[in-house]
Scaffold this motif. Structure first.
Motif, PDB file in Angstrom:
ATOM      1  N   VAL A  42       0.859  -1.179   0.000  1.00 49.04           N
ATOM      2  CA  VAL A  42       0.000   0.000   0.000  1.00 49.04           C
ATOM      3  C   VAL A  42       0.897   1.232   0.000  1.00 49.04           C
ATOM      4  O   VAL A  42       1.804   1.356   0.835  1.00 49.04           O
ATOM      5  CB  VAL A  42      -0.921   0.007   1.234  1.00 49.04           C
ATOM      6  N   LEU A  43       0.659   2.143  -0.931  1.00 48.67           N
ATOM      7  CA  LEU A  43       1.498   3.332  -1.073  1.00 48.67           C
ATOM      8  C   LEU A  43       0.899   4.489  -0.280  1.00 48.67           C
ATOM      9  O   LEU A  43      -0.248   4.872  -0.502  1.00 48.67           O
ATOM     10  CB  LEU A  43       1.624   3.708  -2.552  1.00 48.67           C
ATOM     11  N   ALA A  44       1.675   5.030   0.638  1.00 48.91           N
ATOM     12  CA  ALA A  44       1.209   6.112   1.502  1.00 48.91           C
ATOM     13  C   ALA A  44       1.876   7.427   1.125  1.00 48.91           C
ATOM     14  O   ALA A  44       3.047   7.452   0.732  1.00 48.91           O
ATOM     15  CB  ALA A  44       1.482   5.787   2.971  1.00 48.91           C
ATOM     16  N   ALA A  45       1.136   8.519   1.276  1.00 48.74           N
ATOM     17  CA  ALA A  45       1.648   9.835   0.898  1.00 48.74           C
ATOM     18  C   ALA A  45       2.668  10.369   1.898  1.00 48.74           C
ATOM     19  O   ALA A  45       3.590  11.094   1.530  1.00 48.74           O
ATOM     20  CB  ALA A  45       0.494  10.820   0.752  1.00 48.74           C
ATOM     21  N   ASP A  46       2.483  10.055   3.172  1.00 47.53           N
ATOM     22  CA  ASP A  46       3.389  10.557   4.201  1.00 47.53           C
ATOM     23  C   ASP A  46       3.356   9.622   5.398  1.00 47.53           C
ATOM     24  O   ASP A  46       2.593   8.641   5.437  1.00 47.53           O
ATOM     25  CB  ASP A  46       3.023  11.993   4.613  1.00 47.53           C
ATOM     26  N   ALA A  47       4.198   9.920   6.389  1.00 45.43           N
ATOM     27  CA  ALA A  47       4.319   9.039   7.552  1.00 45.43           C
ATOM     28  C   ALA A  47       3.021   8.963   8.340  1.00 45.43           C
ATOM     29  O   ALA A  47       2.645   7.883   8.826  1.00 45.43           O
ATOM     30  CB  ALA A  47       5.458   9.536   8.449  1.00 45.43           C
ATOM     31  N   GLU A  49      -0.044   9.223   7.253  1.00 49.07           N
ATOM     32  CA  GLU A  49      -0.997   8.357   6.561  1.00 49.07           C
ATOM     33  C   GLU A  49      -0.595   6.893   6.718  1.00 49.07           C
ATOM     34  O   GLU A  49      -1.449   6.023   6.927  1.00 49.07           O
ATOM     35  CB  GLU A  49      -1.082   8.716   5.085  1.00 49.07           C
ATOM     36  N   ALA A  50       0.693   6.612   6.619  1.00 50.42           N
ATOM     37  CA  ALA A  50       1.158   5.232   6.782  1.00 50.42           C
ATOM     38  C   ALA A  50       0.770   4.687   8.151  1.00 50.42           C
ATOM     39  O   ALA A  50       0.268   3.553   8.274  1.00 50.42           O
ATOM     40  CB  ALA A  50       2.664   5.158   6.587  1.00 50.42           C
ATOM     41  N   LEU A  51       0.977   5.473   9.190  1.00 51.72           N
ATOM     42  CA  LEU A  51       0.650   5.015  10.533  1.00 51.72           C
ATOM     43  C   LEU A  51      -0.860   4.919  10.744  1.00 51.72           C
ATOM     44  O   LEU A  51      -1.328   4.027  11.466  1.00 51.72           O
ATOM     45  CB  LEU A  51       1.273   5.952  11.569  1.00 51.72           C
ATOM     46  N   ALA A  52      -1.622   5.799  10.106  1.00 52.84           N
ATOM     47  CA  ALA A  52      -3.081   5.726  10.212  1.00 52.84           C
ATOM     48  C   ALA A  52      -3.601   4.452   9.546  1.00 52.84           C
ATOM     49  O   ALA A  52      -4.511   3.790  10.066  1.00 52.84           O
ATOM     50  CB  ALA A  52      -3.718   6.958   9.578  1.00 52.84           C
ATOM     51  N   ILE A  53      -3.031   4.107   8.399  1.00 54.72           N
ATOM     52  CA  ILE A  53      -3.436   2.871   7.727  1.00 54.72           C
ATOM     53  C   ILE A  53      -3.079   1.670   8.593  1.00 54.72           C
ATOM     54  O   ILE A  53      -3.882   0.734   8.759  1.00 54.72           O
ATOM     55  CB  ILE A  53      -2.762   2.769   6.346  1.00 54.72           C
ATOM     56  N   LYS A  54      -1.893   1.692   9.173  1.00 49.90           N
ATOM     57  CA  LYS A  54      -1.482   0.587  10.024  1.00 49.90           C
ATOM     58  C   LYS A  54      -2.387   0.458  11.244  1.00 49.90           C
ATOM     59  O   LYS A  54      -2.704  -0.663  11.682  1.00 49.90           O
ATOM     60  CB  LYS A  54      -0.031   0.778  10.460  1.00 49.90           C
ATOM     61  N   ALA A  55      -2.828   1.582  11.786  1.00 45.81           N
ATOM     62  CA  ALA A  55      -3.713   1.540  12.961  1.00 45.81           C
ATOM     63  C   ALA A  55      -5.017   0.821  12.641  1.00 45.81           C
ATOM     64  O   ALA A  55      -5.605   0.163  13.503  1.00 45.81           O
ATOM     65  CB  ALA A  55      -3.980   2.952  13.460  1.00 45.81           C
ATOM     66  N   CYS A  56      -5.462   0.948  11.390  1.00 45.81           N
ATOM     67  CA  CYS A  56      -6.695   0.273  10.964  1.00 45.81           C
ATOM     68  C   CYS A  56      -6.448  -1.186  10.582  1.00 45.81           C
ATOM     69  O   CYS A  56      -7.404  -1.965  10.486  1.00 45.81           O
ATOM     70  CB  CYS A  56      -7.312   1.015   9.779  1.00 45.81           C
ATOM     71  N   HIS A  57      -5.195  -1.525  10.357  1.00 47.81           N
ATOM     72  CA  HIS A  57      -4.833  -2.882   9.940  1.00 47.81           C
ATOM     73  C   HIS A  57      -3.596  -3.308  10.737  1.00 47.81           C
ATOM     74  O   HIS A  57      -2.475  -3.303  10.206  1.00 47.81           O
ATOM     75  CB  HIS A  57      -4.535  -2.930   8.438  1.00 47.81           C
ATOM     76  N   GLN A  93       4.104   1.306   2.350  1.00 50.60           N
ATOM     77  CA  GLN A  93       5.373   1.959   2.005  1.00 50.60           C
ATOM     78  C   GLN A  93       5.193   3.462   1.881  1.00 50.60           C
ATOM     79  O   GLN A  93       4.320   3.943   1.159  1.00 50.60           O
ATOM     80  CB  GLN A  93       5.933   1.396   0.699  1.00 50.60           C
ATOM     81  N   LYS A  94       6.038   4.193   2.604  1.00 49.02           N
ATOM     82  CA  LYS A  94       6.095   5.649   2.485  1.00 49.02           C
ATOM     83  C   LYS A  94       7.537   6.028   2.227  1.00 49.02           C
ATOM     84  O   LYS A  94       8.439   5.681   3.003  1.00 49.02           O
ATOM     85  CB  LYS A  94       5.600   6.310   3.775  1.00 49.02           C
ATOM     86  N   THR A  95       7.794   6.707   1.107  1.00 51.24           N
ATOM     87  CA  THR A  95       9.143   7.207   0.841  1.00 51.24           C
ATOM     88  C   THR A  95       9.071   8.667   0.389  1.00 51.24           C
ATOM     89  O   THR A  95       8.005   9.171   0.046  1.00 51.24           O
ATOM     90  CB  THR A  95       9.863   6.372  -0.239  1.00 51.24           C
ATOM     91  N   THR A  96      10.223   9.300   0.381  1.00 49.20           N
ATOM     92  CA  THR A  96      10.268  10.725   0.061  1.00 49.20           C
ATOM     93  C   THR A  96       9.865  11.018  -1.373  1.00 49.20           C
ATOM     94  O   THR A  96       9.215  12.024  -1.657  1.00 49.20           O
ATOM     95  CB  THR A  96      11.691  11.263   0.314  1.00 49.20           C
ATOM     96  N   ALA A  97      10.256  10.144  -2.306  1.00 47.45           N
ATOM     97  CA  ALA A  97      10.034  10.427  -3.723  1.00 47.45           C
ATOM     98  C   ALA A  97       9.187   9.368  -4.426  1.00 47.45           C
ATOM     99  O   ALA A  97       8.216   9.684  -5.099  1.00 47.45           O
ATOM    100  CB  ALA A  97      11.373  10.578  -4.442  1.00 47.45           C
ATOM    101  N   GLY A  98       9.543   8.103  -4.283  1.00 47.15           N
ATOM    102  CA  GLY A  98       8.899   7.053  -5.059  1.00 47.15           C
ATOM    103  C   GLY A  98       7.405   6.964  -4.869  1.00 47.15           C
ATOM    104  O   GLY A  98       6.627   7.006  -5.839  1.00 47.15           O
ATOM    105  N   THR A  99       6.957   6.847  -3.638  1.00 51.18           N
ATOM    106  CA  THR A  99       5.515   6.721  -3.401  1.00 51.18           C
ATOM    107  C   THR A  99       4.784   8.007  -3.763  1.00 51.18           C
ATOM    108  O   THR A  99       3.655   7.972  -4.244  1.00 51.18           O
ATOM    109  CB  THR A  99       5.223   6.325  -1.947  1.00 51.18           C
ATOM    110  N   ALA A 217      -4.035   3.244  -2.869  1.00 50.48           N
ATOM    111  CA  ALA A 217      -3.169   2.880  -3.990  1.00 50.48           C
ATOM    112  C   ALA A 217      -2.358   1.663  -3.582  1.00 50.48           C
ATOM    113  O   ALA A 217      -1.630   1.701  -2.582  1.00 50.48           O
ATOM    114  CB  ALA A 217      -2.255   4.040  -4.353  1.00 50.48           C
ATOM    115  N   VAL A 218      -2.494   0.585  -4.356  1.00 52.15           N
ATOM    116  CA  VAL A 218      -1.876  -0.687  -3.986  1.00 52.15           C
ATOM    117  C   VAL A 218      -0.995  -1.180  -5.131  1.00 52.15           C
ATOM    118  O   VAL A 218      -1.419  -1.229  -6.285  1.00 52.15           O
ATOM    119  CB  VAL A 218      -2.957  -1.742  -3.649  1.00 52.15           C
TER     120      VAL A 218
END
Length: 236
Positions: A42-47, A49-57, A93-99, A217-218
């Motif tokens: 799962v592609l996350a826009a920022d940290a 969002e990544a942690l919010a998605i993880k909290a739900c899963h 996955q959250k990265t500075t450029a790729g995601t 986005a997956v």
């Protein structure tokens, strides 16, 4: 096949087929994650969002670039990913450029994520799709990253039906500022093998395609026909 290369700031919404390139290291790491058994990324826009998605899963694993931090399970490093047991797991996955680059073109008809490790399979996927034109999104340094531009140029040659010598393209990536930063330790969360793992051509026989699942986005591996592009071959 017509092609153009843009940086993330130049994405304008007209992209119908896009290949998002992050050689060092997002999409090399992603390919290794799939090789180690990950089901999807799962592609996350920022940290946040990544942690919010993880909290739900809670069973999903969060990955970011930089040094390890609380809440994140994995680091954006192909060298560190080599030993990870990800069988059946979902990675966020959250990265500075790729995601960020992938999310910028997520509305396109076809979005592939790539680095040298999946170059041949990416070209075959484009051929399978019958794409007539493609936008390469070079994500590093606002489209100026030497390693991403080298990968885009190499892919362009493959799509033209050529059988290019990968050496000059890999040299450009291996001697890039990003590679120097990784080797010197200026990028935290790096492994000594990262640079060389990022400049392996066709290490994997799958492409990586972005889709939308439940509003997210997956990224998933995409198998391709080995003969889809006559000029594509496994570089040694």
């Amino acid at each position: 096949m017509d092609s153009r290369v843009v940086g993330i700031p130049d994405v304008d919404g007209t992209e119908q087929v896009a290949v998002v390139i992050d050689v060092m290291r997002a999409f090399t790491t992603a390919a290794w994650a799939f090789h180690r058994g990950a089901e999807k990324i799962v592609l996350a826009a920022d940290a946040d969002e990544a942690l919010a998605i993880k909290a739900c899963h809670p069973g999903w694993l969060a990955l970011k670039d930089g040094a390890p931090v609380s809440g994140f399970d994995l680091v954006n490093s192909p060298g560190l990913m080599q030993e990870a047991d990800l069988a059946g797991r979902t990675v966020i996955q959250k990265t500075t450029a790729g995601t960020v680059g992938a999310l910028a073109v997520v509305e396109a008809e076809l979005v592939l994520c790539a680095g040298f490790v999946v170059a041949g399979a990416t070209a075959r996927a484009l051929a399978d799709a019958g794409a007539e034109s493609v936008t390469f999104v070079a994500t590093g340094e606002d489209g100026r990253a030497a390693e991403d531009l080298a990968c885009a140029a190499y892919l362009g040659r493959l799509l033209a039906g050529d059988s290019p010598d990968a050496g000059p393209y890999l040299h450009r990536a291996r001697t890039s500022p990003a590679a120097d930063d990784l080797r010197s330790g200026r990028r935290r969360g790096a492994h000594p093998a990262d640079v060389e793992l990022c400049v392996e051509v066709d290490r994997f026989d799958f492409g990586m395609k972005v889709g939308i699942d439940d509003g997210m986005a997956v990224l998933r591996p995409l198998r391709t026909r080995p003969d889809a592009v006559s000029g594509v071959h496994r570089a040694r």
